[in-house]
Write a protein that holds these residues in place. Structure first.
Motif, PDB file in Angstrom:
ATOM      1  N   VAL A 204      65.694   3.426  29.477  1.00  0.00           N
ATOM      2  CA  VAL A 204      65.707   3.753  30.905  1.00  0.00           C
ATOM      3  C   VAL A 204      65.379   5.226  31.109  1.00  0.00           C
ATOM      4  O   VAL A 204      65.637   6.061  30.243  1.00  0.00           O
ATOM      5  CB  VAL A 204      67.062   3.415  31.570  1.00  0.00           C
TER       6      VAL A 204
ATOM      7  N   GLU B 207      66.654   8.310  35.992  1.00  0.00           N
ATOM      8  CA  GLU B 207      67.205   7.697  37.204  1.00  0.00           C
ATOM      9  C   GLU B 207      67.793   6.323  36.934  1.00  0.00           C
ATOM     10  O   GLU B 207      68.233   5.640  37.845  1.00  0.00           O
ATOM     11  CB  GLU B 207      66.116   7.602  38.271  1.00  0.00           C
TER      12      GLU B 207
ATOM     13  N   LYS C  40      66.090   3.741  35.756  1.00  0.00           N
ATOM     14  CA  LYS C  40      65.079   2.694  35.907  1.00  0.00           C
ATOM     15  C   LYS C  40      64.521   2.325  34.535  1.00  0.00           C
ATOM     16  O   LYS C  40      64.191   3.202  33.737  1.00  0.00           O
ATOM     17  CB  LYS C  40      63.941   3.174  36.801  1.00  0.00           C
TER      18      LYS C  40
END
Length: 70
Positions: free
Chosen positions: A23, A26, A28
């Motif tokens: 990830v 952030e 994501k």
């Protein structure tokens, strides 16, 4: 279930066996193709495909050998 393993390659990337979730800052997820058995993460900073290794460490003369303490 297989265990994720991270291997520090001499003068090269971190080699990470999949499955693994990667990830960004952030939270994501970065896409990793499902058929990948491993991914290589750049340690030298020269990759044009960060955070993944593209082999640029060779031209950058990246030099790092990490060993576990005795």
């Amino acid at each position: 279930m297989s265990q994720t393993k991270i291997t520090v390659r001499d003068n090269g990337p971190l080699l990470i066996t999949c499955p693994v979730e990667l990830v960004d800052a952030e939270g994501k997820p970065l896409p990793i193709p499902a058929e990948k058995a491993a991914i290589a993460l750049c340690r030298c900073g020269a990759s044009a495909n960060k955070p993944f290794c593209d082999g640029a460490h060779r031209a950058a003369n990246f030099n790092s050998t990490v060993r576990a303490p005795q």
